[in-house]
Design an enzyme around this catalytic site. Structure first.
Site, PDB file in Angstrom:
ATOM      1  N   ARG A  15      50.539  10.852 -37.390  1.00 49.25           N
ATOM      2  CA  ARG A  15      49.138  10.705 -36.982  1.00 49.25           C
ATOM      3  C   ARG A  15      49.018   9.722 -35.807  1.00 49.25           C
ATOM      4  O   ARG A  15      48.778  10.120 -34.674  1.00 49.25           O
ATOM      5  CB  ARG A  15      48.285  10.242 -38.185  1.00 49.25           C
ATOM      6  CG  ARG A  15      46.787  10.316 -37.958  1.00 49.25           C
ATOM      7  CD  ARG A  15      46.187   9.173 -37.167  1.00 49.25           C
ATOM      8  NE  ARG A  15      46.435   7.847 -37.725  1.00 49.25           N
ATOM      9  CZ  ARG A  15      46.099   6.719 -37.121  1.00 49.25           C
ATOM     10  NH1 ARG A  15      45.519   6.741 -35.926  1.00 49.25           N
ATOM     11  NH2 ARG A  15      46.375   5.544 -37.651  1.00 49.25           N
ATOM     12  N   CYS A 239      47.091   4.341 -28.708  1.00 49.46           N
ATOM     13  CA  CYS A 239      45.749   4.683 -29.188  1.00 49.46           C
ATOM     14  C   CYS A 239      44.958   5.208 -28.007  1.00 49.46           C
ATOM     15  O   CYS A 239      44.855   4.531 -26.981  1.00 49.46           O
ATOM     16  CB  CYS A 239      45.036   3.473 -29.804  1.00 49.46           C
ATOM     17  SG  CYS A 239      43.339   3.850 -30.284  1.00 49.46           S
TER      18      CYS A 239
HETATM   19  P1  HMG Z   1      29.863  11.439 -32.473  1.00 49.40           P
HETATM   20  O1  HMG Z   1      29.688  11.895 -31.077  1.00 49.40           O
HETATM   21  O2  HMG Z   1      29.166  10.198 -32.830  1.00 49.40           O
HETATM   22  O3  HMG Z   1      29.451  12.460 -33.567  1.00 49.40           O
HETATM   23  O4  HMG Z   1      31.435  11.348 -32.763  1.00 49.40           O
HETATM   24  P2  HMG Z   1      28.807  13.869 -33.490  1.00 49.40           P
HETATM   25  O5  HMG Z   1      28.439  14.186 -34.896  1.00 49.40           O
HETATM   26  O6  HMG Z   1      27.734  13.897 -32.437  1.00 49.40           O
HETATM   27  O7  HMG Z   1      30.004  14.845 -33.055  1.00 49.40           O
HETATM   28  C1  HMG Z   1      30.564  14.867 -31.752  1.00 49.40           C
HETATM   29  C2  HMG Z   1      31.499  16.068 -31.683  1.00 49.40           C
HETATM   30  O8  HMG Z   1      32.554  15.897 -32.645  1.00 49.40           O
HETATM   31  C3  HMG Z   1      30.822  17.376 -32.066  1.00 49.40           C
HETATM   32  O9  HMG Z   1      31.491  18.419 -31.372  1.00 49.40           O
HETATM   33  C4  HMG Z   1      31.113  17.523 -33.520  1.00 49.40           C
HETATM   34  O10 HMG Z   1      31.094  18.859 -33.962  1.00 49.40           O
HETATM   35  C5  HMG Z   1      32.527  16.967 -33.591  1.00 49.40           C
HETATM   36  P3  HMG Z   1      30.879  19.102 -30.053  1.00 49.40           P
HETATM   37  O11 HMG Z   1      29.555  19.639 -30.452  1.00 49.40           O
HETATM   38  O12 HMG Z   1      30.768  17.980 -29.047  1.00 49.40           O
HETATM   39  O13 HMG Z   1      31.917  20.109 -29.681  1.00 49.40           O
HETATM   40  N1  HMG Z   1      32.888  16.373 -34.889  1.00 49.40           N
HETATM   41  C6  HMG Z   1      33.962  16.739 -35.606  1.00 49.40           C
HETATM   42  N2  HMG Z   1      34.913  17.656 -35.400  1.00 49.40           N
HETATM   43  C7  HMG Z   1      35.884  17.770 -36.337  1.00 49.40           C
HETATM   44  N3  HMG Z   1      35.939  16.999 -37.432  1.00 49.40           N
HETATM   45  C8  HMG Z   1      34.996  16.066 -37.678  1.00 49.40           C
HETATM   46  C9  HMG Z   1      33.955  15.917 -36.740  1.00 49.40           C
HETATM   47  N4  HMG Z   1      32.883  15.096 -36.675  1.00 49.40           N
HETATM   48  C10 HMG Z   1      32.242  15.394 -35.541  1.00 49.40           C
HETATM   49  N5  HMG Z   1      35.088  15.296 -38.755  1.00 49.40           N
HETATM   50  C11 HMG Z   1      33.387  10.916 -34.097  1.00 49.40           C
HETATM   51  C12 HMG Z   1      31.943  10.543 -33.761  1.00 49.40           C
HETATM   52  C13 HMG Z   1      33.969   9.701 -34.783  1.00 49.40           C
HETATM   53  C14 HMG Z   1      33.354  12.115 -35.018  1.00 49.40           C
HETATM   54  C15 HMG Z   1      34.192  11.275 -32.818  1.00 49.40           C
HETATM   55  O14 HMG Z   1      33.944  10.291 -31.848  1.00 49.40           O
HETATM   56  C16 HMG Z   1      35.667  11.352 -33.083  1.00 49.40           C
HETATM   57  O15 HMG Z   1      36.140  12.223 -33.793  1.00 49.40           O
HETATM   58  N6  HMG Z   1      36.438  10.417 -32.475  1.00 49.40           N
HETATM   59  C17 HMG Z   1      37.891  10.329 -32.648  1.00 49.40           C
HETATM   60  C18 HMG Z   1      38.237   8.967 -33.193  1.00 49.40           C
HETATM   61  C19 HMG Z   1      39.741   8.843 -33.404  1.00 49.40           C
HETATM   62  O16 HMG Z   1      40.382   9.706 -33.980  1.00 49.40           O
HETATM   63  N7  HMG Z   1      40.340   7.721 -32.924  1.00 49.40           N
HETATM   64  C20 HMG Z   1      41.745   7.473 -33.059  1.00 49.40           C
HETATM   65  C21 HMG Z   1      42.090   7.038 -34.445  1.00 49.40           C
HETATM   66  S1  HMG Z   1      41.705   5.314 -34.777  1.00 49.40           S
HETATM   67  C22 HMG Z   1      43.178   4.480 -34.400  1.00 49.40           C
HETATM   68  O17 HMG Z   1      44.083   5.063 -33.880  1.00 49.40           O
HETATM   69  C23 HMG Z   1      43.315   3.052 -34.822  1.00 49.40           C
HETATM   70  C24 HMG Z   1      44.215   2.873 -36.055  1.00 49.40           C
HETATM   71  O18 HMG Z   1      45.515   3.380 -35.835  1.00 49.40           O
HETATM   72  C25 HMG Z   1      44.312   1.386 -36.427  1.00 49.40           C
HETATM   73  C26 HMG Z   1      44.723   0.500 -35.252  1.00 49.40           C
HETATM   74  O19 HMG Z   1      45.755   0.731 -34.628  1.00 49.40           O
HETATM   75  O20 HMG Z   1      43.975  -0.440 -35.010  1.00 49.40           O
HETATM   76  C27 HMG Z   1      43.628   3.595 -37.268  1.00 49.40           C
HETATM   77 MG    MG Z   2      47.111   2.325 -34.793  1.00 48.67          MG
END
Ligand code: HMG
Ligand code: MG
Length: 319
Positions: A15, A239
Site C-alpha cells: 500500500r 507519499c
Molecule cells: P473529497 O473530494 O473530499 O470527497 O475527497 P468527495 O466525496 O467529493 O469525492 C471526490 C472524488 O473521490 C469523487 O470522484 C468520489 O467519487 C471519489 P469524482 O466524482 O471526482 O470522480 N471517492 C472515492 N472513490 C473511491 N473510493 C472512495 C471514495 N471516496 C470518494 N472511498 C478523499 C476525499 C479522501 C476521498 C479523496 O481525497 C481521496 O481519496 N484521497 C486519497 C488520500 C490518500 O490515499 N492518501 C495517501 C494515503 S495516506 C498516507 O500515505 C500516510 C500514511 O502512510 C501515514 C504516514 O506516512 O504519515 C497512512
Molecule cells: Mg506512510
C-alpha cells in the site's frame, strides 16, 4: 534501557510503497507480492486502499488484489477514507481497516480534503460501522514529527489525535513521520508524550526514511517500549501528498537490525529479500534497502565466498 524481546512488523509495502511508485502494478502482481511477503513470515500486511482512484491510481482495484491474495494466517488491512471506502473494504473481505488522520491541518486538507476535526468526526462513524461487522480498525496519524507545509508539529497535538482515535475504537495508532524529518531524541520524546494518553502496546511507529534516520528513530522508540513497527519491503514508496518524501524504512533493514539484536520478528530475511527482489523487478527499480544492496553486491562478486558464508548464526535457521 532494553528493547522488547519480540517486535511485530506491519508490512506496508503493497500500500504505502506501491501508492507512490511511478509504475502501477496489476492486482495480480500485487497479490503475488503479498503472497511472497506472507511466505517470508509477515502476518500483518497492508494490501491496498479504497480511496479515490483519481487521487491515487496505483491503488485502484484493491478489491481484485484482495480476491487474489492468500488469506491463511494473515491479517490483510486496507486504508479507507470514508464510509464508501469501508463498504468496499467489507465487500472485498478485508480483515482490518485503517483510517488516516493527521497532526497538521494543512496536511489533512491536502491529503483528505478536510480539517482534522472533520476527519475525526467522519472516522468515528467509519470505525463504529467496521466494528459492527467485527472488523478491527487501526488509526494513522501523519506528520507526527514535522509537516511539509507547516514545519514543526506539537507533540501535544499528536497525543490529542491519538487519544481521539483510540476513544472511537481504534485498536492501535500508528505514528507516521510522513516526510522522514525525525531524529531519535525528538522521536522518543514524541512517543513518550503520546504514551501519556495511550498504552504503549497500542502504539506503532511508521517512519519514512527521507533523511536516513528511520532505523535510529525506531531503535529510540523500541527503548521506550514500542513493539509494533511499520516498514515497506525494499523501502518502496513515499507519499503522493508529501512532496519529496522518501519511502518507508525498508523491512529488510528493520529485520536485519532486529535479528542482530536477538529480537524476534518471525520473518525470514532470505525470503524477504526474494520478495523485495520480485517487487523491484516488477517496478524496474533498485531496492532502497541497504541490506538488499549489500546482499546483492556480495552475491554478484564471484571472487568472494558464497554469499551466505559468513552470515550471523541466527540467519542460518531461516531456510
Ligand atoms: P473529497 O473530494 O473530499 O470527497 O475527497 P468527495 O466525496 O467529493 O469525492 C471526490 C472524488 O473521490 C469523487 O470522484 C468520489 O467519487 C471519489 P469524482 O466524482 O471526482 O470522480 N471517492 C472515492 N472513490 C473511491 N473510493 C472512495 C471514495 N471516496 C470518494 N472511498 C478523499 C476525499 C479522501 C476521498 C479523496 O481525497 C481521496 O481519496 N484521497 C486519497 C488520500 C490518500 O490515499 N492518501 C495517501 C494515503 S495516506 C498516507 O500515505 C500516510 C500514511 O502512510 C501515514 C504516514 O506516512 O504519515 C497512512
Ligand atoms: Mg506512510
Amino acid at each position: 534501557m532494553s528493547v522488547p524481546a519480540h517486535v511485530s512488523i506491519v508490512e506496508v509495502g503493497p500500500r504505502d510503497g506501491l501508492q507512490n511508485e511511478s509504475l502501477t502494478l496489476s492486482p495480480q502482481t500485487r497479490a503475488e507480492l503479498i503472497n511472497r511477503l506472507a511466505a517470508a513470515g509477515l502476518s500483518r500486511i497492508e494490501a491496498g486502499s479504497f480511496v479515490s482512484p483519481t487521487a491515487v491510481p496505483q491503488m485502484a482495484h484493491t478489491d481484485e488484489t484482495l480476491a487474489l491474495a492468500p488469506r491463511q494466517n494473515l491479517r490483510l488491512s486496507v486504508l479507507v477514507p470514508n464510509l464508501r471506502g469501508l463498504a468496499a473494504a467489507l465487500a472485498a473481505g478485508a480483515d482490518e481497516i485503517a483510517v488516516f488522520a493527521a497532526a497538521s491541518e494543512t496536511f489533512s486538507n491536502r491529503n483528505i480534503n478536510c480539517s482534522i476535526e472533520e476527519s475525526l468526526t467522519r472516522y468515528a462513524k467509519v470505525v463504529a460501522e467496521a466494528r459492527r461487522y467485527g472488523v478491527m480498525a487501526r488509526g494513522y496519524i501523519s506528520c507526527v514529527l514535522g509537516c511539509p507545509y507547516e514545519g514543526e508539529v506539537d507533540s501535544g497535538r499528536v497525543a490529542s489525535v491519538a487519544s481521539a482515535l483510540l476513544e472511537m475504537g481504534c485498536f492501535e495508532v500508528s505514528l507516521g513521520d510522513t516526510i522522514g524529518v525525525g531524529a531519535p531524541l525528538p522521536a522518543r520524546r514524541m512517543v513518550e508524550r503520546v504514551a501519556r494518553v495511550a498504552p504503549l502496546d497500542k502504539i506503532a511507529v511508521h517512519f519514512h526514511d527521507t533523511y536516513g534516520q528511520a532505523l535510529a528513530n525506531i531503535f529510540a522508540c523500541l527503548e521506550v517500549g514500542v513493539s509494533v513497527v511499520d516498514s515497506s519491503v525494499a523501502g518502496l514508496g513515499g507519499c503522493p501528498f508529501a512532496p519529496g518524501a522518501a519511502g518507508n524504512v525498508a523491512t529488510e533493514d528493520v529485520v536485519y537490525m532486529l535479528e542482530r539484536m536477538d529480537v524476534e520478528t518471525g520473518v525470514s530475511l532470505d525470503r524477504l529479500l526474494e520478495a523485495g527482489d520480485f517487487a523491484c523487478r516488477e517496478l524496474k527499480r533498485a531496492p532502497a534497502s541497504r541490506v538488499a544492496q549489500a546482499y546483492a553486491a556480495r552475491c554478484s562478486d564471484s571472487t568472494e565466498a558464497p554469499c551466505d558464508a559468513d552470515l550471523p548464526k541466527s540467519f542460518d535457521a531461516t531456510d
